[in-house]
Scaffold this active site. Sequence first.
Site, PDB file in Angstrom:
ATOM      1  CB  CYS A  13      -0.308  -0.080  14.315  1.00 43.75           C
ATOM      2  SG  CYS A  13       0.162  -0.118  12.579  1.00 43.75           S
ATOM      3  CB  CYS A  15       2.482  -0.610  17.520  1.00 40.91           C
ATOM      4  SG  CYS A  15       4.243  -0.314  17.268  1.00 40.91           S
ATOM      5  CB  CYS A  27      -1.307   7.639  10.806  1.00 34.88           C
ATOM      6  SG  CYS A  27      -0.617   9.128  10.143  1.00 34.88           S
ATOM      7  CD  GLU A  42      -3.027  -1.053   2.157  1.00 33.45           C
ATOM      8  OE1 GLU A  42      -4.159  -0.640   1.927  1.00 33.45           O
ATOM      9  OE2 GLU A  42      -2.661  -1.458   3.260  1.00 33.45           O
ATOM     10  CB  CYS A  83       4.674  -3.982  10.566  1.00 32.38           C
ATOM     11  SG  CYS A  83       5.921  -3.244  11.654  1.00 32.38           S
ATOM     12  CB  CYS A 117       2.417   7.868   2.868  1.00 33.76           C
ATOM     13  SG  CYS A 117       2.703   6.863   4.335  1.00 33.76           S
TER      14      CYS A 117
HETATM   15  N1  SAH Z   1       6.692   1.678  11.356  1.00 33.79           N
HETATM   16  C1  SAH Z   1       7.062   3.042  11.396  1.00 33.79           C
HETATM   17  C2  SAH Z   1       6.451   3.860  10.293  1.00 33.79           C
HETATM   18  C3  SAH Z   1       4.994   3.611   9.947  1.00 33.79           C
HETATM   19  S1  SAH Z   1       3.783   4.021  11.103  1.00 33.79           S
HETATM   20  C4  SAH Z   1       6.708   3.637  12.735  1.00 33.79           C
HETATM   21  O1  SAH Z   1       5.984   3.017  13.494  1.00 33.79           O
HETATM   22  O2  SAH Z   1       7.202   4.722  13.024  1.00 33.79           O
HETATM   23  C5  SAH Z   1       3.617   5.786  10.957  1.00 33.79           C
HETATM   24  C6  SAH Z   1       3.003   6.438  12.205  1.00 33.79           C
HETATM   25  O3  SAH Z   1       1.621   6.069  12.365  1.00 33.79           O
HETATM   26  C7  SAH Z   1       3.701   6.024  13.494  1.00 33.79           C
HETATM   27  O4  SAH Z   1       4.091   7.170  14.200  1.00 33.79           O
HETATM   28  C8  SAH Z   1       2.620   5.274  14.259  1.00 33.79           C
HETATM   29  O5  SAH Z   1       2.796   5.448  15.650  1.00 33.79           O
HETATM   30  C9  SAH Z   1       1.353   5.885  13.746  1.00 33.79           C
HETATM   31  N2  SAH Z   1       0.171   5.041  13.883  1.00 33.79           N
HETATM   32  C10 SAH Z   1       0.102   3.697  13.863  1.00 33.79           C
HETATM   33  N3  SAH Z   1      -1.184   3.302  14.002  1.00 33.79           N
HETATM   34  C11 SAH Z   1      -1.937   4.417  14.131  1.00 33.79           C
HETATM   35  C12 SAH Z   1      -3.342   4.647  14.282  1.00 33.79           C
HETATM   36  N4  SAH Z   1      -4.201   3.657  14.314  1.00 33.79           N
HETATM   37  N5  SAH Z   1      -3.754   5.927  14.352  1.00 33.79           N
HETATM   38  C13 SAH Z   1      -2.865   6.949  14.275  1.00 33.79           C
HETATM   39  N6  SAH Z   1      -1.553   6.784  14.119  1.00 33.79           N
HETATM   40  C14 SAH Z   1      -1.078   5.531  14.050  1.00 33.79           C
HETATM   41 FE1  SF4 Z   2       4.830  -1.459  12.569  1.00 36.47          FE
HETATM   42 FE2  SF4 Z   2       2.524  -0.139  12.883  1.00 36.47          FE
HETATM   43 FE3  SF4 Z   2       4.275  -0.242  14.891  1.00 36.47          FE
HETATM   44 FE4  SF4 Z   2       4.868   1.219  12.730  1.00 36.47          FE
HETATM   45  S1  SF4 Z   2       3.165   1.587  14.168  1.00 36.47           S
HETATM   46  S2  SF4 Z   2       6.208  -0.215  13.798  1.00 36.47           S
HETATM   47  S3  SF4 Z   2       3.901  -0.021  11.130  1.00 36.47           S
HETATM   48  S4  SF4 Z   2       3.180  -2.000  13.987  1.00 36.47           S
END
Ligand code: SAH
Ligand code: SF4
Length: 370
Positions: free
Chosen positions: A141, A138, A361, A90, A134, A127
């Site tokens: 996410c 987290c 995000c 994506e 991944c 983006c």
């Molecule tokens: N994996 C990397 C880059 C992709 S995520 C990272 O985690 O930094 C990009 C951003 O989206 C990160 O700062 C993450 O904390 C945020 N993010 C993840 N899930 C989200 C959600 N459901 N709502 C808002 N931000 C989110």
């Molecule tokens: Fe992976 Fe989502 Fe955590 Fe970024 S925020 S490191 S994409 S699990």
Amino acid sequence: MDASALAALMVELGQPAWRGSQLAEAIYRQRVADLSEITTLPKPLRGKLAGEGWEVGRPQIAQVFRSVDGTERYLIQCGSPNGAGAETVETVSMPEGDDGEAGDGSDLVGQVGTDSSEKTWQRATICVSSQIGCAVNCQFCLTAKLGLQRNLSAGEIAGQVVAVLDRHGVEVGRDRLNLVFMGMGEPFLNYTSFMGAVRLLVREVGLSPQRMTVSTSGIVPGIERFAQEPAELRPKLAISLNAPNDLIREGLMPINRKWDIESVMDAVRQVKLRPRERVTFEYVLLSGVTDQPAHAREVARLVRRTGLPVKVNLIAWNPGPGIAYSMPPPEAIEAFRATLAGEGVATYLRRPRGRDIYAACGQLKRTVES
Ligand code: SAH
Ligand code: SF4
């Protein structure tokens, strides 16, 4: 392949090395989509390359989802469309997605535009994904739900950008373009391919690393390696902080047990910042979990202690199916922002883009929601 790899190939084929530069020019600057269109190469050479199975191409956009705000989410085909390894990744593009001063998605709350005509491409943010899925897991996410499917190659990462540039007829140099490596995946867990893509995009495609931002969940060895990259190749750095302290962060980001906040900050301090460059801390606001004014004061102390020029990008949590958090009410978001800003921290609120098409995000997951 970059210009030097192309030159080596030419030499291997008994050609002068400068043919490699001609190839790079055609592929990356003129963005030709087929070997037969590279008219600077003699026809017999083109025939020879094709005969040996060399191809010029890029990932194809397999599907487009369009948001009411002009954001587009693409499923981009990686691997051959029918063969093994055929998968989609994506990529998101946000026309005028960069009202913030930095092009890293930081953004003061603004009007949501609906105009997607070509002129909006004079300013856009793409983006990019670095992995399919991944592994970092987290809790908030959606991409995490996929697990890690596989790493993308440098060509597949840079190819996402080129595919989007082509779709919108973007002219590098004329249009103002920002890249954020904030799509699916953890770039610093696919470091070689990620930096390989940056090199292709800077040296061959002609984009500026100062208009690129990479976001990491805090992979310390990756940050340390990144700190060694030369300034002319190094994108700006964003750290997904997401919590005011280790205790809360551990509950949200299991990676914090391996590398806690202090060890991440130590690694970040090794990066030699350019004049006026700041490190971004991303902070996802989860209702009741990370959005309290006391958290804001803690974040202020934390980022001040780094001694670095910093800014904080607040991101109101974007919902996704099967994730048991909730969006903070607008008053809580505003109170948090005001508290942090009141502490003297440069604070931006990232405008949610493409929520209706799961492009915002943390919403990227290889699915085909209607
Ligand atoms: N994996 C990397 C880059 C992709 S995520 C990272 O985690 O930094 C990009 C951003 O989206 C990160 O700062 C993450 O904390 C945020 N993010 C993840 N899930 C989200 C959600 N459901 N709502 C808002 N931000 C989110
Ligand atoms: Fe992976 Fe989502 Fe955590 Fe970024 S925020 S490191 S994409 S699990």
